[in-house]
Design an enzyme around this catalytic site. Structure first.
Site, PDB file in Angstrom:
ATOM      1  N   ASN A   1      -5.237   7.506   3.948  1.00  0.00           N
ATOM      2  CA  ASN A   1      -4.954   6.911   5.126  1.00  0.00           C
ATOM      3  C   ASN A   1      -3.644   7.178   5.488  1.00  0.00           C
ATOM      4  O   ASN A   1      -2.739   6.989   4.822  1.00  0.00           O
ATOM      5  CB  ASN A   1      -5.247   5.355   4.825  1.00  0.00           C
ATOM      6  CG  ASN A   1      -5.218   4.715   6.245  1.00  0.00           C
ATOM      7  OD1 ASN A   1      -5.936   4.824   7.267  1.00  0.00           O
ATOM      8  ND2 ASN A   1      -4.047   3.793   6.304  1.00  0.00           N
ATOM      9  N   GLU A   2      -3.419   7.870   6.821  1.00  0.00           N
ATOM     10  CA  GLU A   2      -2.122   7.923   7.290  1.00  0.00           C
ATOM     11  C   GLU A   2      -1.393   8.607   6.225  1.00  0.00           C
ATOM     12  O   GLU A   2      -0.280   7.995   5.864  1.00  0.00           O
ATOM     13  CB  GLU A   2      -1.558   6.603   7.695  1.00  0.00           C
ATOM     14  CG  GLU A   2      -2.541   6.406   9.165  1.00  0.00           C
ATOM     15  CD  GLU A   2      -1.913   5.084   9.652  1.00  0.00           C
ATOM     16  OE1 GLU A   2      -1.099   4.519   9.277  1.00  0.00           O
ATOM     17  OE2 GLU A   2      -2.306   4.865  11.032  1.00  0.00           O
TER      18      GLU A   2
ATOM     19  N   GLU B   1      -1.955  -8.203   7.286  1.00  0.00           N
ATOM     20  CA  GLU B   1      -2.039  -7.764   8.677  1.00  0.00           C
ATOM     21  C   GLU B   1      -2.886  -8.987   9.192  1.00  0.00           C
ATOM     22  O   GLU B   1      -3.786  -8.626   9.947  1.00  0.00           O
ATOM     23  CB  GLU B   1      -2.795  -6.574   8.824  1.00  0.00           C
ATOM     24  CG  GLU B   1      -1.610  -5.604   8.534  1.00  0.00           C
ATOM     25  CD  GLU B   1      -2.241  -3.992   8.816  1.00  0.00           C
ATOM     26  OE1 GLU B   1      -3.469  -3.802   8.550  1.00  0.00           O
ATOM     27  OE2 GLU B   1      -1.368  -3.077   8.780  1.00  0.00           O
TER      28      GLU B   1
ATOM     29  N   PHE C   1      -3.105 -11.131  11.431  1.00  0.00           N
ATOM     30  CA  PHE C   1      -3.372 -11.274  12.792  1.00  0.00           C
ATOM     31  C   PHE C   1      -3.400 -10.040  13.396  1.00  0.00           C
ATOM     32  O   PHE C   1      -3.152 -10.116  14.713  1.00  0.00           O
ATOM     33  CB  PHE C   1      -1.921 -12.301  13.189  1.00  0.00           C
ATOM     34  CG  PHE C   1      -2.119 -13.833  12.799  1.00  0.00           C
ATOM     35  CD1 PHE C   1      -3.226 -14.473  13.489  1.00  0.00           C
ATOM     36  CD2 PHE C   1      -1.308 -14.072  11.925  1.00  0.00           C
ATOM     37  CE1 PHE C   1      -3.327 -15.828  13.021  1.00  0.00           C
ATOM     38  CE2 PHE C   1      -1.435 -15.332  11.475  1.00  0.00           C
ATOM     39  CZ  PHE C   1      -2.555 -16.232  11.980  1.00  0.00           C
ATOM     40  N   HIS C   2      -3.779  -9.040  12.899  1.00  0.00           N
ATOM     41  CA  HIS C   2      -4.099  -7.925  13.741  1.00  0.00           C
ATOM     42  C   HIS C   2      -5.418  -8.078  14.255  1.00  0.00           C
ATOM     43  O   HIS C   2      -6.265  -8.907  13.825  1.00  0.00           O
ATOM     44  CB  HIS C   2      -4.134  -6.730  12.681  1.00  0.00           C
ATOM     45  CG  HIS C   2      -4.063  -5.285  13.487  1.00  0.00           C
ATOM     46  ND1 HIS C   2      -5.075  -5.124  14.404  1.00  0.00           N
ATOM     47  CD2 HIS C   2      -3.249  -4.443  13.465  1.00  0.00           C
ATOM     48  CE1 HIS C   2      -4.779  -3.770  14.726  1.00  0.00           C
ATOM     49  NE2 HIS C   2      -3.695  -3.567  14.263  1.00  0.00           N
TER      50      HIS C   2
ATOM     51  N   ARG D   1       0.749  -1.130  -0.139  1.00  0.00           N
ATOM     52  CA  ARG D   1       0.070   0.076   0.102  1.00  0.00           C
ATOM     53  C   ARG D   1       0.991   1.275   0.063  1.00  0.00           C
ATOM     54  O   ARG D   1       2.276   1.055   0.094  1.00  0.00           O
ATOM     55  CB  ARG D   1      -1.144   0.031   1.110  1.00  0.00           C
ATOM     56  CG  ARG D   1      -0.336   0.163   2.484  1.00  0.00           C
ATOM     57  CD  ARG D   1      -1.089   0.334   3.727  1.00  0.00           C
ATOM     58  NE  ARG D   1      -0.422   0.536   4.999  1.00  0.00           N
ATOM     59  CZ  ARG D   1      -0.945   0.558   6.192  1.00  0.00           C
ATOM     60  NH1 ARG D   1      -2.153   0.100   6.269  1.00  0.00           N
ATOM     61  NH2 ARG D   1      -0.474   0.908   7.187  1.00  0.00           N
TER      62      ARG D   1
ATOM     63  N   GLU E   1      -8.397   5.198  15.459  1.00  0.00           N
ATOM     64  CA  GLU E   1      -7.950   3.816  15.252  1.00  0.00           C
ATOM     65  C   GLU E   1      -7.041   3.424  16.374  1.00  0.00           C
ATOM     66  O   GLU E   1      -6.246   4.265  16.661  1.00  0.00           O
ATOM     67  CB  GLU E   1      -6.845   3.365  14.035  1.00  0.00           C
ATOM     68  CG  GLU E   1      -7.626   3.391  12.819  1.00  0.00           C
ATOM     69  CD  GLU E   1      -6.394   3.181  11.570  1.00  0.00           C
ATOM     70  OE1 GLU E   1      -5.489   2.433  12.003  1.00  0.00           O
ATOM     71  OE2 GLU E   1      -6.620   3.490  10.492  1.00  0.00           O
TER      72      GLU E   1
END
Ligand code: GAL
Ligand code: ZN
Length: 666
Positions: free
Chosen positions: A144-145, A351, A353-354, A106, A303
Site C-alpha cells: 500500500n502506497e 482513522e 472518522f475517515h 503501519r 482511493e
C-alpha cells in the site's frame, strides 16, 4: 474487465460475520464491482512465522464472488505484524536522526532489510498460490502506497551498492556530488552514508541520489512481489496504489512501466473548486504516467474519500452529489472506474472518522443512498470504459526536480515544482484546455504544446529531445527555474537556464527572488499588444535577449525595462520564456494564446468557469462528459444521448447546479 470498476477498500477482518454478510448484500445493492481486500491484514493472515490462516479470507472471497464482486487482493506487506518486528528489529525503519521506530502503526518496515524482503516475498507467494484460480480474484494490489524511507545501516549498504551501479568509480561520484565543496571527498565507498542528520546543510546531490535510490529500492521490493504473483496467476493484472505528495520518495514516471495499470490514491487538500482543480491535475498526471505503462493509457482512481475533503486542521463534509460528480470527473479523464477508501467506516483504529460508502450511521444514510445511485450511474456509462482521452498539450512534471527544489540553500524557500505544475494546469483547466501531465520528456511528438514549469533538473538528452521537438514545430513555454541544473543538481554555468538558453534565445544573468507580498509590474513590450494588466510575484530575473523578442517587460524597480516574457522562433516551432510568476489572468492569456496557435483550443469554447467538458474516444465513437461544479444551471452545446437519463440531446443540454451529463455523441 469490461465496464467501469466501482467499490473500494474493504476490511472485513474488522467486523463479525453478521456485518460481513450485510456488507455483501449492500455491495450487491450498490452494484459494487470491486473490493480491495487484505491491505493491512498480515497479522491475521500469518499469525505466527510461516503459519498461515487463510480460512477467514477464503470465506470473504467466496462470499464476494457469490455477490458478483471482484477482488483486488492486496499483499499485506505495508504493515508487518508485531511478532515480525520483535523478531527482526533490524527491519524497523530508522529516521534521519538515528531513531529506530517501533511497531504500533503501519509502514514500519525497512525495504533494505533482508528479513523483511524475504517475509514479504513469502506471504505474497503464499497468497498467490492459495488464490490461484479463485473466481473473485480480479487484480493484485501489492502493498500500500510505497513511500517509506529508512536511514539504517542496512540501507546504507544498499545505497552504496546502488551508487556503485550508477557511477564508474569514486572519482565520478565525487565529481557528480561536488564533494570538493566543504571537503566531503570520499576515498572509500565505505565512507558513504545515507543523508543522516548532520551539523549544517547536507550535500544536495547526495540527498537527491538517496531519494532516487529509495525509489529504486522500493521498486525492487514491488517487482519481486509482482513477479511471484505473475508466476502464480498469469494474466491477473498486478499493480500498487501510488500515493502523491512532496514527501514521497518514489519516481512514479519510472514505476509506471512496472505496473500493469497505473492506480493512484487522491485526497484533495483544499475545499471548494480547488478540490476539483486538484483532482483534475491528479487525473491528468495519472494518465500521463499511464502512457508509460503496459496498461496505459487507462489508469484507475484507486482511493479517494467518499464524503470528506481533508484540509489542514479539519475535515469538510462533501455536499450532496459531489461524490458522483467527482467520480465522473475521474472517469472523464480516463479512469477505469471509481474506487474509494473505504467501504465501511471502522469503529476504532487510527482513522476512525475517515469517511466511507457505508458510514457510521449505517445504510440508512445519505452517503449510502448516493453510493447506490453512483453504482447505477457507473453501470449506465460502462461503455465509456473503452474510450481514451487525447490531449494535445502536455505539462512536464519531474519528481526528481521537485525533490531538488525542496533542498536547502536555494534562492527562495517557496519554490515548489508541483505547485508550479499545478498552476499551469489550473489556468488551462479554467479555460477548458485539456492536457496530459507527463513525467518523461520522450514521446513529445504526440503533443503540439508543452509547458515546462520549474523543471529544475535537465539532462543533455532531455534538452535535446525538447529542442528537436520545438524545431519540428512544437510550441514550448518554459518558466523560471527550468533547466537550471544537470541531473546531479549542479548549476549549468554561463547564464541561466543553461539547458535551454539557446533554444529560448535569452540569457538570464541573475535572479531576483521576491518576498511573499512583493509584486512586480509588467507592461507589453510592443504598444498595441493586447495583454491584460499583468504582474509577477515570487520570482524575477535579469533577462537579456539573445535572439528572442520581448513580449512583456518589467516596469519599475531594478529590472525596469528588462524582458520578463519572451518568444523565440526555433525551426518550425516557437519557444516562450516566462521569468516571473505571472498573475493567473496574464498566465492564462499567454497559455491560451500559445494553445490557440498550436491548434489546441478548448474542447468546448465559451463554457462558464467551473463547467468542464472532457471527451473520451474509441475509434469513431466518443463520449462527452459535462460536469457542472458550480451552484448555477448552465446550458452547454452537445448532441447525442445523455447516458445518465437516456434522453436525446439535439443541440444543447441544461446542466443542473452541481449536475453532470455523459453524452454518447452522434
Ligand atoms: C490512503 C491510504 C489508506 C488510508 C487513506 C486515508 O493514503 O492508502 O490506507 O490511510 O489514505 O485517507
Ligand atoms: Zn533500514
Amino acid at each position: 474487465m469490461p465496464g467501469l470498476l466501482y467499490g473500494g477498500d474493504y476490511n472485513p477482518e474488522q467486523w463479525p460475520a453478521g456485518v460481513q454478510a450485510e456488507d455483501a448484500e449492500l455491495m450487491r445493492r450498490a452494484r459494487v464491482t470491486t473490493a480491495t481486500v487484505g491491505v493491512f491484514a498480515w497479522s491475521k493472515l500469518e499469525p505466527a512465522p510461516g503459519r498461515y490462516d487463510f480460512g477467514w479470507l477464503d470465506e470473504v472471497l467466496d462470499r464476494l464472488a457469490a455477490h458478483g464482486v471482484g477482488v483486488a487482493l492486496a499483499t499485506p506487506t505495508a504493515s508487518p505484524p508485531p511478532w515480525f518486528s520483535l523478531a527482526h528489529p533490524e527491519a524497523l525503519p530508522v529516521d534521519a536522526g538515528g531513531v529506530r521506530l517501533s511497531h504500533g502503526s503501519r509502514d514500519t518496515y525497512c525495504a533494505s532489510a533482508p528479513a523483511y524482503r524475504t517475509a514479504a516475498r513469502r506471504i505474497a507467494t503464499a497468497l498467490g498460490e492459495h488464490y490461484r484460480g479463485h473466481p473473485a480474484l480480479a487484480m493484485w494490489h501489492v502493498h500500500n502506497e510505497y513511500g517509506t524511507t529508512c536511514h539504517c545501516d542496512l540501507t546504507a549498504e544498499a545505497f552504496r551498492a546502488w551508487l556503485r551501479g550508477r557511477y564508474h568509480g569514486l572519482d565520478e561520484l565525487n565529481d557528480a556530488w561536488t564533494t570538493a565543496f566543504w571537503g566531503q571527498h570520499y576515498t572509500d565507498w565505505a565512507q558513504i552514508r545515507p543523508p543522516r542528520r548532520t551539523q549544517y546543510l547536507p550535500n544536495p546531490a547526495q540527498v537527491l541520489d538517496f531519494r532516487r535510490f529509495t525509489s529504486d529500492e522500493l521498486l525492487a521490493a514491488y517487482t519481486e512481489q509482482r513477479d511471484v504473483l505473475r508466476a502464480a496467476t498469469p494474466g491477473v493484472p498486478v499493480t500498487t496504489n501510488f500515493v502523491l505528495g512532496g514527501w514521497v520518495p518514489v519516481d512514479h514516471a519510472r514505476w509506471a512501466r512496472e505496473v500493469d495499470l497505473v492506480a493512484i490514491d487522491h485526497y484533495p487538500s483544499e475545499p471548494g473548486m480547488a478540490a476539483e482543480e486538484q483532482a483534475a491535475f491528479a487525473a491528468d498526471l495519472a494518465r500521463g504516467w499511464a502512457r508509460q505503462s503496459p496498461g496505459g493509457p487507462h489508469w484507475l482512481l484507486m482511493e479517494t474519500a467518499p464524503n470528506l475533503i481533508y484540509t489542514a486542521g479539519r475535515m469538510h463534509t462533501k455536499e450532496p452529489g459531489r461524490m458522483a460528480r467527482q467520480s465522473l470527473a475521474a472517469v472523464a479523464r480516463g479512469s477505469r472506474g471509481a474506487l474509494f477508501f473505504q467501504w465501511r467506516a471502522p469503529r476504532g483504529g487510527a482513522e476512525l472518522f475517515h469517511s466511507a460508502l457505508v458510514p457510521h450511521a449505517g445504510p440508512d444514510s445519505r452517503v449510502y443512498r448516493e453510493a447506490v445511485a453512483l453504482g447505477e450511474t457507473l453501470d449506465r456509462i460502462g461503455e465509456t470504459a473503452a474510450g481514451t482521452v487525447a490531449a494535445r498539450v502536455a505539462i512536464g512534471y519531474d519528481e526528481p526536480s521537485a525533490w531538488a527544489l525542496q533542498g536547502a540553500g536555494l534562492p527562495s524557500d517557496r519554490l515548489d515544482h508541483a505547485e508550479e505544475a499545478q498552476r499551469a494546469h489550473r489556468v488551462l483547466w479554467r479555460r477548458g484546455i485539456g492536457c496530459d501531465v507527463i513525467g518523461v520528456l520522450d514521446g513529445l511528438p504526440a503533443y503540439r504544446m508543452l509547458v515546462l514549469p520549474g523543471h529544475y533538473l535537465m539532462t543533455d538528452a532531455q534538452a535535446g529531445e525538447v529542442r528537436a521537438w520545438v524545431e519540428a514545430g512544437g510550441q514550448l513555454v518554459v518558466t523560471y527555474l527550468t533547466g537550471i541544473a544537470d541531473e546531479h543538481a549542479r548549476v549549468r554555468t554561463g547564464g541561466y537556464p543553461g539547458a535551454l538558453r539557446e533554444l529560448l534565445g535569452i540569457r538570464v544573468e541573475e535572479f531576483h527572488p521576491l518576498g511573499p507580498d512583493d509584486r512586480v509590474a509588467l507592461v507589453p513590450a510592443t504598444s498595441g499588444d493586447l495583454w491584460p494588466a499583468a504582474s509577477g510575484g515570487l520570482w524575477s530575473e535579469a533577462v537579456h535577449l539573445a535572439g528572442a523578442h520581448a513580449l512583456l517587460r518589467y516596469a519599475g524597480g531594478v529590472l525596469d525595462g528588462l524582458p520578463a516574457v519572451t518568444r523565440h522562433a526555433a525551426g518550425d516551432g516557437m519557444a516562450y520564456y516566462v521569468s516571473t510568476r505571472l498573475d493567473p489572468e496574464a498566465y492564462g492569456h499567454l497559455l491560451a494564446t500559445v494553445a490557440a496557435s498550436a491548434g489546441a483550443g478548448p474542447e468546448r469554447s465559451g463554457l462558464p468557469s467551473g463547467v468542464e467538458a472532457v471527451r473520451r474516444q474509441a475509434g469513431d465513437r466518443s463520449w462527452l462528459f459535462l460536469l457542472n461544479h458550480t451552484g448555477d444551471e448552465h446550458d452547454v452545446p452537445a448532441a447525442g444521448v445523455d447516458l445518465l437519463t437516456g434522453a436525446a440531446v439535439t443541440d444543447a443540454i441544461r446542466l443542473a447546479a452541481g449536475g453532470a451529463a455523459v453524452i454518447r455523441e452522434t
